[in-house]
Design an enzyme around this catalytic site. Structure first.
Site, PDB file in Angstrom:
ATOM      1  N   ARG A  48     111.420  56.296 107.366  1.00 53.84           N
ATOM      2  CA  ARG A  48     112.463  57.305 107.226  1.00 53.84           C
ATOM      3  C   ARG A  48     111.868  58.653 106.858  1.00 53.84           C
ATOM      4  NH1 ARG A  48     116.355  53.160 105.998  1.00 53.84           N
ATOM      5  NH2 ARG A  48     118.458  53.728 105.713  1.00 53.84           N
ATOM      6  N   LYS A 101     121.929  49.628 115.442  1.00 48.88           N
ATOM      7  CA  LYS A 101     120.546  49.166 115.499  1.00 48.88           C
ATOM      8  C   LYS A 101     120.396  47.796 114.839  1.00 48.88           C
ATOM      9  CE  LYS A 101     118.895  52.356 111.891  1.00 48.88           C
ATOM     10  NZ  LYS A 101     119.569  51.763 110.784  1.00 48.88           N
ATOM     11  N   ARG A 151     133.111  49.342 108.776  1.00 50.62           N
ATOM     12  CA  ARG A 151     132.365  48.077 108.763  1.00 50.62           C
ATOM     13  C   ARG A 151     132.496  47.305 107.445  1.00 50.62           C
ATOM     14  NH1 ARG A 151     125.964  49.712 109.426  1.00 50.62           N
ATOM     15  NH2 ARG A 151     125.755  50.741 107.410  1.00 50.62           N
ATOM     16  N   ARG A 172     130.275  47.566 101.967  1.00 50.35           N
ATOM     17  CA  ARG A 172     129.043  47.876 101.240  1.00 50.35           C
ATOM     18  C   ARG A 172     129.285  49.078 100.344  1.00 50.35           C
ATOM     19  NH1 ARG A 172     124.094  48.104 105.382  1.00 50.35           N
ATOM     20  NH2 ARG A 172     123.666  50.003 104.203  1.00 50.35           N
ATOM     21  N   ARG A 182     124.244  59.937 103.352  1.00 51.66           N
ATOM     22  CA  ARG A 182     123.235  59.171 104.092  1.00 51.66           C
ATOM     23  C   ARG A 182     122.990  59.800 105.466  1.00 51.66           C
ATOM     24  NH1 ARG A 182     125.534  53.470 104.185  1.00 51.66           N
ATOM     25  NH2 ARG A 182     123.565  52.762 105.055  1.00 51.66           N
TER      26      ARG A 182
HETATM   27  P1  AMP Z   1     119.904  50.859 105.227  1.00 47.23           P
HETATM   28  O1  AMP Z   1     120.475  49.497 105.031  1.00 47.23           O
HETATM   29  O2  AMP Z   1     118.767  50.878 106.232  1.00 47.23           O
HETATM   30  O3  AMP Z   1     120.939  51.907 105.502  1.00 47.23           O
HETATM   31  O4  AMP Z   1     119.204  51.258 103.832  1.00 47.23           O
HETATM   32  C1  AMP Z   1     119.956  51.285 102.654  1.00 47.23           C
HETATM   33  C2  AMP Z   1     119.200  52.066 101.591  1.00 47.23           C
HETATM   34  O5  AMP Z   1     117.908  51.443 101.317  1.00 47.23           O
HETATM   35  C3  AMP Z   1     118.849  53.495 101.946  1.00 47.23           C
HETATM   36  O6  AMP Z   1     119.947  54.383 101.748  1.00 47.23           O
HETATM   37  C4  AMP Z   1     117.680  53.753 100.983  1.00 47.23           C
HETATM   38  O7  AMP Z   1     118.146  53.930  99.662  1.00 47.23           O
HETATM   39  C5  AMP Z   1     116.923  52.417 101.018  1.00 47.23           C
HETATM   40  N1  AMP Z   1     115.905  52.413 102.094  1.00 47.23           N
HETATM   41  C6  AMP Z   1     115.856  51.552 103.164  1.00 47.23           C
HETATM   42  N2  AMP Z   1     114.795  51.817 103.942  1.00 47.23           N
HETATM   43  C7  AMP Z   1     114.148  52.867 103.380  1.00 47.23           C
HETATM   44  C8  AMP Z   1     112.964  53.620 103.718  1.00 47.23           C
HETATM   45  N3  AMP Z   1     112.249  53.357 104.815  1.00 47.23           N
HETATM   46  N4  AMP Z   1     112.594  54.625 102.883  1.00 47.23           N
HETATM   47  C9  AMP Z   1     113.285  54.906 101.772  1.00 47.23           C
HETATM   48  N5  AMP Z   1     114.412  54.261 101.397  1.00 47.23           N
HETATM   49  C10 AMP Z   1     114.851  53.235 102.181  1.00 47.23           C
END
Ligand code: AMP
Length: 213
Positions: free
Chosen positions: A95, A20, A129, A161, A172
């Site tokens: 989320r 995405k 990645r 990461r 996750r």
């Molecule tokens: P991502 O890069 O989208 O995988 O997000 C990395 C981390 O950021 C997640 O594992 C959460 O800790 C936090 N995070 C990002 N977006 C959200 C959201 N909409 N609600 C809660 N936590 C978020």
């Protein structure tokens, strides 16, 4: 609260590794509107060492969700910026159903693009990645094994990461299924969802998305 009226207000939903982020970058160029990643908004706060960043650093490192109101506050501020007046593509939000409900008016999505991918493929993609810690150039473990960890674009260092480590990946994905799936159901009940098979190639998925916009 005024309803958002920008032309394209897209939400991208999919498990980590579903591409995405990549599709968001392509759509950003195609539609000339910014892609906003809430994960990136969080990482930037942590990198800057802000009080806000410190307040959710522990959750984020563990692969847990940051509290709804914190994310909502950051995203509202970001979509009010000038470059988002014509529209935006949101990656990583909502989320939770609470986030989806809260944002129906101020985000008012025009379409919710869902990327379907099996856990097996998601884990394999995430484990592999890598990205530059300076310019965020995206690459893979296969690339660093063959060419080393110096970024070919900016000479920064290519790293994995912290939340892409196997145990955190598992957590996750569990969180994704438990918490995010109901969000898809919520949008489906508002007839906003378009689904795509995320195991297909990047150009093919992009063409399919462009077709429904
Ligand atoms: P991502 O890069 O989208 O995988 O997000 C990395 C981390 O950021 C997640 O594992 C959460 O800790 C936090 N995070 C990002 N977006 C959200 C959201 N909409 N609600 C809660 N936590 C978020």
């Amino acid at each position: 609260m005024i309803q958002n009226t920008a032309q394209h207000r897209l939400i991208l939903i999919g498990p980590q590794g579903s591409g995405k982020g990549t599709q968001g970058e392509l759509l950003q160029v195609y539609l000339q509107i910014p892609t906003i990643s809430t994960g990136q908004l969080c990482r930037t706060e942590i990198e800057k060492g802000t009080e806000l960043g410190k307040s959710f650093e522990r959750e984020m490192r563990a692969g847990d969700l940051v509290p709804d109101q914190v994310i909502i506050g950051m995203l509202k501020k970001r979509i009010a910026e000038y470059d988002a007046t014509e529209g935006f593509i949101i990656d990583g939000f909502p989320r939770t159903v609470a986030q989806a409900e809260d944002s129906m008016l101020w985000l008012a999505p025009t379409k919710v693009i869902v990327f379907d991918l099996s856990d097996k493929i998601a884990v394999a993609r995430m484990s592999s990645r890598r990205a530059c810690n300076q310019c965020r150039f995206k690459t893979t473990a296969e690339y660093t094994a063959a060419h080393g960890d110096i970024c070919p674009r900016c000479q920064g260092k290519i790293v994995q990461r912290e939340d892409d480590q196997p145990e955190v990946i598992k957590r996750r994905l569990e969180t994704y299924h438990a918490v995010t799936q109901p969000v898809i159901d919520f949008y489906q009940s508002h007839d906003l969802v378009e689904r795509f098979n995320a195991s297909l190639s990047i150009p093919l998925i992009f063409m399919e998305i462009a077709h429904v916009l």
